[in-house]
Motif scaffolding. Sequence first.
Motif, PDB file in Angstrom:
ATOM      1  N   GLY A 143       8.439   4.134  -6.193  1.00 11.51           N
ATOM      2  CA  GLY A 143       7.249   4.915  -6.540  1.00 11.51           C
ATOM      3  C   GLY A 143       6.041   4.490  -5.718  1.00 11.51           C
ATOM      4  N   SER A 144       5.932   3.190  -5.467  1.00  9.38           N
ATOM      5  CA  SER A 144       4.792   2.686  -4.692  1.00  9.38           C
ATOM      6  C   SER A 144       4.831   3.245  -3.268  1.00  9.38           C
ATOM      7  CB  SER A 144       4.812   1.152  -4.650  1.00  9.38           C
ATOM      8  OG  SER A 144       4.811   0.618  -5.960  1.00  9.38           O
ATOM      9  N   VAL A 197      -5.054   5.120  -6.767  1.00  8.13           N
ATOM     10  CA  VAL A 197      -5.485   5.206  -5.374  1.00  8.13           C
ATOM     11  C   VAL A 197      -5.350   6.646  -4.874  1.00  8.13           C
ATOM     12  CG1 VAL A 197      -5.120   4.349  -3.036  1.00  8.13           C
ATOM     13  CG2 VAL A 197      -4.808   2.814  -4.980  1.00  8.13           C
ATOM     14  N   LEU A 198      -4.239   7.268  -5.252  1.00  6.52           N
ATOM     15  CA  LEU A 198      -4.027   8.664  -4.867  1.00  6.52           C
ATOM     16  C   LEU A 198      -5.135   9.547  -5.451  1.00  6.52           C
ATOM     17  CD1 LEU A 198      -1.660   9.914  -3.268  1.00  6.52           C
ATOM     18  CD2 LEU A 198      -0.499  10.282  -5.432  1.00  6.52           C
ATOM     19  N   LEU A 256      -2.088  -0.041  -0.524  1.00  6.57           N
ATOM     20  CA  LEU A 256      -1.981   1.416  -0.374  1.00  6.57           C
ATOM     21  C   LEU A 256      -3.331   2.002   0.035  1.00  6.57           C
ATOM     22  CD1 LEU A 256       0.211   2.304  -3.496  1.00  6.57           C
ATOM     23  CD2 LEU A 256       0.952   1.993  -1.129  1.00  6.57           C
ATOM     24  N   ALA A 257      -4.387   1.523  -0.623  1.00  3.00           N
ATOM     25  CA  ALA A 257      -5.726   2.013  -0.281  1.00  3.00           C
ATOM     26  C   ALA A 257      -6.037   1.689   1.179  1.00  3.00           C
ATOM     27  CB  ALA A 257      -6.765   1.387  -1.217  1.00  3.00           C
ATOM     28  N   GLY A 258      -5.638   0.505   1.614  1.00  5.33           N
ATOM     29  CA  GLY A 258      -5.871   0.093   2.997  1.00  5.33           C
ATOM     30  C   GLY A 258      -5.177   0.992   4.007  1.00  5.33           C
ATOM     31  N   ALA A 300       2.483   5.822  -1.002  1.00  4.15           N
ATOM     32  CA  ALA A 300       2.049   5.521   0.366  1.00  4.15           C
ATOM     33  C   ALA A 300       2.277   6.723   1.276  1.00  4.15           C
ATOM     34  CB  ALA A 300       2.798   4.293   0.904  1.00  4.15           C
ATOM     35  N   ALA A 301       3.456   7.355   1.137  1.00  2.15           N
ATOM     36  CA  ALA A 301       3.770   8.525   1.973  1.00  2.15           C
ATOM     37  C   ALA A 301       2.796   9.662   1.670  1.00  2.15           C
ATOM     38  CB  ALA A 301       5.207   8.972   1.724  1.00  2.15           C
TER      39      ALA A 301
END
Length: 427
Positions: free
Chosen positions: A245-246, A321-322, A387-389, A250-251
């Motif tokens: 899921g993480s 983040v999304l 992920l934010a990065g 990211a994708a």
Amino acid sequence: MDQSMDTIVIRGGKPLSGTISISGAKNAALPLMAASLLTPETVVLENIPVLGDIRTLADVLEELGVEIGGNGSGGEGGLELTAGHIEDTTAPYELVRKMRASVLVLGPLLARFGTAKVSLPGGCAIGTRPVDLHIRALEQMGAEIKLQDGYIQAAAPQGLKGADIRFPAVTVGGTENILMAATLARGVTVIENAAREPEVTALADCLVAMGANISGMGSERIVIQGVDQLGGARFTNISDRIEAGSYAVAAGLTDGDVILEGANAAHMEAVIEALRRAGIQIEDVPGGLRVRRNGGSLRGIDLTTQPYPGFPTDMQAQMMVLMAIADGASRITEQIFENRFMHVPELARMGADITVHGGAALVRGVDYLIGAPVMATDLRASVSLVLAGLVADGETVVNRVYHLDRGYERLEEKLSWCGADIKRITE
Ligand code: EPZ
């Protein structure tokens, strides 16, 4: 090597594209390893990831006298655990304090040896996290339990007996501890309001392979008929739905196109549904899942964390983040842990617009995030900052990387193979 000072440096803006292979599930591997205490014979576990938390539990088990062979802390070739000679049934504070899941040795030790002394894990970054429900259920099974000097001191000189246990709240670790204890108890144990997480089912399946008599796993009512002894088994761990899921997030975040090799869609329905609502395309492909955004915009959605099959708390930070760069506003409600928004102030430092009111976060989507030095105090919060990065303008430096190493195998390798600009700096 002391990895506590390592940092991860990310330059954002690269769409991810390629294949990421999903590792074995950390949160299934831990109870599977603890289950080896139930038999003097060897249990061989395949698909165990190489992670800090796996090493920590291996240390606890070795301290108890379990012989660990094969690939010492996981990885290729299987992890072999033999609890033939348990010298001492004490799990000491120095080890348990490193990882709360160490409390999973309590049920199996008590069931097989009639005695166990396990340090109380204490609070952690995401909340107070008591183990009262584990203790109360074991007492119902005839255990005498004292809390003394920071330890759970448990005895069942006559052995444990089957009981009807109704958990007042869903507890993953509590269900796992009682499931293991009940396999060797006299008579029938019924667990009502049991956790239905795939990790619990994996544990039940492994226990059955070891000779246990269990039905109803995966439902809220599990029935265990105790047996006199369990034997060795070889068992293949399930894939990590939270890792999958993480990387799906990211994708989606980077407008990428990624195959998650080995991801099990059946374990990820709530996450897949949420990602689709947010504008991400997910399809089954042979051996895994394909995740992409196809240039579309991200949409804000409301989410509430719940026990499985609901949306998992372990994906809450990543979804935030999304939502931080989605169109519109989102409300994210955390119902499992009282203090699981530590990523919010760090995301705010990267330009996110998030306000927390009690157990809910209101996220107003912004056009972009900006790289910054950040750190977090738990595993999923830390990965949310990575992920934010990946999508932020400029450079993000994530400190306290040891949190990531507890739960994400070869994180920077997996991401850089898909085109991310990410590297680890070792001090
Ligand atoms: C498991 O923790 C996972 N850990 C957690 O993953 C996950 O967040 C959690 O389940 C919920 O899904 C492992 O599997 C090793 P619980 P666990 O008992 O078993 C309260 C990660 O990032 N509670 O289901 O400890 C508790 O405080 C980690 O990989 C009691 O009050 O979780 C919490 O609010 C973090 N008394 C709620 O129940 C008890 O005796 C759910 O906890 C037990 C739990």
